[in-house]
Design an enzyme around this catalytic site. Structure first.
Site, PDB file in Angstrom:
ATOM      1  N   TYR A 106      -5.596  32.581 -45.818  1.00 49.81           N
ATOM      2  CA  TYR A 106      -4.825  33.367 -44.831  1.00 49.81           C
ATOM      3  C   TYR A 106      -4.545  35.018 -44.844  1.00 49.81           C
ATOM      4  O   TYR A 106      -4.393  35.406 -45.693  1.00 49.81           O
ATOM      5  CB  TYR A 106      -3.307  32.835 -44.288  1.00 49.81           C
ATOM      6  CG  TYR A 106      -2.578  33.431 -43.198  1.00 49.81           C
ATOM      7  CD1 TYR A 106      -2.592  33.609 -42.085  1.00 49.81           C
ATOM      8  CD2 TYR A 106      -2.075  34.530 -43.609  1.00 49.81           C
ATOM      9  CE1 TYR A 106      -1.967  33.878 -41.100  1.00 49.81           C
ATOM     10  CE2 TYR A 106      -0.675  35.624 -42.651  1.00 49.81           C
ATOM     11  CZ  TYR A 106      -1.506  34.946 -41.124  1.00 49.81           C
ATOM     12  OH  TYR A 106      -0.403  35.486 -39.884  1.00 49.81           O
ATOM     13  N   TRP A 108      -4.702  38.940 -42.077  1.00 50.81           N
ATOM     14  CA  TRP A 108      -4.908  40.119 -41.185  1.00 50.81           C
ATOM     15  C   TRP A 108      -6.506  41.201 -41.531  1.00 50.81           C
ATOM     16  O   TRP A 108      -7.263  41.330 -40.570  1.00 50.81           O
ATOM     17  CB  TRP A 108      -3.963  41.173 -40.442  1.00 50.81           C
ATOM     18  CG  TRP A 108      -3.145  40.836 -40.160  1.00 50.81           C
ATOM     19  CD1 TRP A 108      -2.571  39.631 -39.748  1.00 50.81           C
ATOM     20  CD2 TRP A 108      -3.111  41.589 -38.777  1.00 50.81           C
ATOM     21  NE1 TRP A 108      -1.696  39.183 -38.912  1.00 50.81           N
ATOM     22  CE2 TRP A 108      -1.756  40.871 -37.673  1.00 50.81           C
ATOM     23  CE3 TRP A 108      -3.866  42.891 -38.115  1.00 50.81           C
ATOM     24  CZ2 TRP A 108      -1.484  40.979 -36.340  1.00 50.81           C
ATOM     25  CZ3 TRP A 108      -3.074  42.968 -36.680  1.00 50.81           C
ATOM     26  CH2 TRP A 108      -2.284  41.883 -36.418  1.00 50.81           C
TER      27      TRP A 108
END
Ligand code: PGD
Length: 763
Positions: A106, A108
């Site tokens: 996970y 950005w």
């Protein structure tokens, strides 16, 4: 000058081939952000990883050797690193299978469609037989599960959310739970060209629209809103919303015909509001004792909301908390009671102060995507359950009406995320990260996660590689040619994974025989052909060479005046919602059937373990708000110039009200210790009247710098040593990092050196 795209804005830069020599905001951006200053200043920082490294204990004693987080690193050649990695992947897949590999990865990562780090690593692991994945996000893990039950798909709602220009033109009153934070809307996943966070608010205000910001922080909304500030006790918004609903109900202000035609279950909810079963009427007096907001103000607010075309928006931060479903669900219920869902300027919004893309009109064209292949492994975890998974293999847990079992993970592969930034209770996460046999991380920087890995591979930054990019709902599709050479020996994730795939015999499958530029041409060409075949005559897409040489291609939008749920409002039978009943579910039979006391069939007030009204507040009397930072995105480029300019004695700033400082004998600029039962951290004190007394605010993003003898003590100011690794509820199992209780005290010891501003010890 060449244009380049980041999650926090586009910029124009000049480079000498090695580094950027001049950077300025993209000329089309009306609200440029200083965050772009972090990029050039971080590129050659000592915290950059310049060559592959392997943890010494792992190298000498093999997988599973203790010492993660404390061992020094051994620099190795790329040849050696990829040989070791290929051998270890072969061992784990052969001996334990794909269910033993956690590849959720996970994070950005960076802007750019091809080099999107998760897409790269997911495709690579799929070539090897798959991996255990994650579902949902740290941003919206609670809403993503709740909303399909009661309103429809969240991502659909975000893409088609009522446009900010429509709100500017039609809204009469905007009631923003969690505010409309200018720092958050500076950022859009995948990139933002023209920031549009303040302009629409200024236009609405100039037309006479009023803003009410309901948040513990006054600056959760920009000055242009000239907003009224209501500051309930953090975590008590659900009680405030219930009381507003109670006034609407009791005073006959609820839109009965809307409730009848477009919703189900109001009667069940109304019994709770009226206290029919528990004898407690959820009226403003009841809410005042919980929230601290005067009862008269709550009553008046309800009447004002009924009298005007009101837009109710709830920020994502409110659901990043214990029982985070409740304020989101109640936001929907309030908007339904007001009866203006589907009308321009009215209704419900989620995240207008949380990310730049919310309220931007949907694009008519999608943008190219790097294919990830198929993952045959069915096992997954809700993303914020990572520590539970590692600490509890075989353990059972509830999630959205299902009973799931944690897999037994032997190898973690992370690319483009920083769990020692994003997860809660970092000392517990350290314990969990000691469990797997091998951890592999690619990152440009020595983050806390790379410092806990066994095999560390240096990745390029976006400015060092060729790509193209466009953010969610953003209108500009930018070419992103490399601006400089990679720092040190950094390689693109694609190049790293291609080499390892080749060594594992799946090179052809992974690369399909293409170089990066060949992929860019291929993906662009396929996209162009598909769009041409779609029959959208209004758009002419340039050929690749023309696109690559230009400054960005303007993507058309479908409807600049989009209003979410307008179709549903016009004809709910022809355009039902994607909920079980096709209507807005004020009471959800499905959720009720799960039998979760922490999220029953209609929204209620549930008292969190850690709030100012709980017993724990006697020992830890300050509510810490661990919100998103102003000077960087999450933990990205924390060593960059703009991020560093805000530090106090090198520590992350913590804000409190002057009266709280005086009570503790503290002064602005002091280094303080923030503490609770889970951990402690240092921070630099700032005083501000933009916070109510009883509140402390320490944003996330300072790189976790644990004391070598005590991983629960961060020397730098990462609030996640203090936050609890408690799920939002059994329904959503979301992240609750936003709020926890703490005490702040003077720090009397010598202020320690930070270790995160350089590389870890190497041998
Ligand atoms: P980032 O700092 O963006 O944080 O958590 P997330 O893990 O996404 O991490 C991205 C990492 O990827 C960085 O280390 C960066 O250097 C690396 N990277 C960038 N580009 C590349 C690349 O091309 N390749 C590789 N290999 N690496 C790359 C964010 C998460 O934190 C989120 S989304 C939210 S909303 C949460 N918010 C909170 C909160 O409100 N409160 C608390 N307490 N905690 C939170 N955590 C969550």
């Amino acid at each position: 000058m060449t244009t380049h795209l980041t999650h926090w804005g586009a910029f124009e830069a000049i480079s000498d081939g090695e580094r950027l020599t001049a950077v300025r905001p993209w000329r089309g951006d009306p609200e440029p952000m200083p965050l772009i200053e972090n990029v050039a200043s971080a590129q050659h920082h000592p915290a950059r990883i310049t060559q592959p490294h392997v943890r010494r204990g792992w190298l000498e004693h093999g997988p599973g050797a203790p010492g993660r987080g404390s061992d020094p690193y051994v620099p190795v050649s790329w040849e050696r690193a990829t040989d070791l990695l290929a051998g270890e992947l072969r061992r784990v897949y052969e001996r334990h299978g794909a269910e033993a590999v956690y590849g959720g990865s996970y994070g950005w990562a960076s802007a750019g469609r091809f080099h999107h780090a998760q897409s790269q690593v997911h495709r690579f692991l799929n070539c090897l037989g798959g991996y255990v994945r994650h579902v949902n996000s740290y941003s919206m893990g609670t809403s993503t599960v709740l909303l399909p039950h009661i309103l429809g798909d969240l991502y659909e709602m975000i893409t088609h959310a009522t446009s900010k220009d429509v709100l500017a033109e039609h809204a009469e009153l905007v009631v923003a739970f969690g505010g409309l934070s200018p720092k958050n809307v500076a950022v859009t996943p995948g990139g933002v060209s023209r920031h549009h966070g303040r302009g629409w608010i200024a236009s609405a205000r100039a037309r006479g629209c009023r803003f009410v910001s309901i948040s513990p922080l006054r600056d959760d909304i920009g000055d242009e809103a000239r907003a009224e500030w209501i500051a309930p006790r953090p975590g008590s918004d659900a009680a405030l919303m219930l009381a507003v609903a109670q006034v609407l109900d009791a005073e006959g202000l609820a839109d009965k015909s809307f409730l009848d035609r477009y919703t189900v279950g109001f009667d069940r909810f109304a019994r709770y509001l009226r206290g029919s079963d528990d004898g407690v009427v959820k009226d403003p007096r009841w809410a005042a004792s919980i929230t601290g907001v005067p009862a008269e103000r709550i009553t008046a607010l309800a009447r004002e909301m009924a009298a005007a075309r009101t837009f109710v928006t709830v920020s994502w931060s409110l659901q990043r908390a214990r029982y985070g479903e409740q304020p989101v669900w109640l936001g929907v219920v309030l908007a339904a009671m007001l009866g203006r869902i589907g009308l321009p300027g009215g209704g419900f919004g989620h995240g207008y102060g949380s990310a730049g893309n919310v309220g931007e009109p949907a694009r008519r064209l999608s943008v190219p995507r790097f294919p990830q292949g198929e993952n045959p492994v069915r096992t997954y975890i809700p993303v914020a359950r990572i520590a539970d998974m590692l600490l509890n293999p075989g353990g059972e847990y509830e999630y959205d009406g299902r009973r799931l079992v944690y897999p037994d993970i032997r190898l973690i592969y992370w690319c483009g995320g920083n769990p020692f930034h994003h997860h809660q209770d970092l000392a517990r996460l350290r314990e969990a990260f000691a469990r797997p046999e091998t951890i592999v991380v690619h990152d440009p920087f020595w983050t806390a996660t790379t410092r806990c890995a066994d095999i560390v591979l240096p990745a390029t930054m976006t400015i060092e590689r060729d790509d193209f990019g466009a953010g969610d709902n953003d209108r500009l599709f930018f070419p992103m040619p490399a601006l400089t050479r990679p720092a040190g020996q950094a390689r693109d994730d694609y190049a790293i994974l291609s080499e390892v795939a080749e060594k594992l015999g799946v090179g052809k499958e992974f690369t399909e025989g293409r170089t990066t530029m060949e992929w860019l041409r291929h993906l662009y060409g396929e996209w162009r052909t598909t769009q041409a075949a779609s029959g959208d005559a209004g758009v002419t897409i340039p050929g690749f060479e023309e696109f690559w040489a230009a400054d960005g291609f303007e993507l058309p939008v479908s409807d600049p005046g989009q209003v979410v749920f307008a179709d549903f409002r016009a004809d709910p039978d022809r355009h039902p919602l994607a909920t079980p009943s096709g209507r807005i579910e004020i009471f959800s039979e499905t959720i009720e059937s799960f039998g979760y006391p922490d999220c029953p069939g209609h929204p209620i007030w549930l008292e969190p373990e850690e709030w100012l009204g709980s017993a724990a507040a006697q020992r830890f009397p300050l509510q810490l708000i661990a919100n998103q930072p102003r000077t960087k995105l999450h933990s990205q480029l924390d060593v960059g110039a703009h991020s560093q300019s805000a530090k106090v004695h090198g520590r992350e700033p913590v804000r409190i009200h002057p009266s709280e400082a005086a009570a503790r004998g503290l002064r602005e600029g002091d280094v303080v210790r923030i503490v609770n039962d889970r951990g402690s951290c240092l921070a630099g004190l700032m005083l501000s009247e933009a916070l109510a007394p009883g509140i402390a605010q320490l944003s996330t993003g300072a790189w976790y710098d644990p004391d070598p003898a005590d991983p629960s003590f961060c020397r730098h100011g990462n609030p996640n040593v203090l936050t609890a690794d408690r799920p939002s509820s059994s329904l959503s199992q979301g992240c609750t990092g936003q709020l926890c209780l703490v005490q702040i005290e003077p720090y009397t010891g010598e202020v320690p050196e930070l270790s995160v501003s350089g590389p870890p010890p190497t041998v």
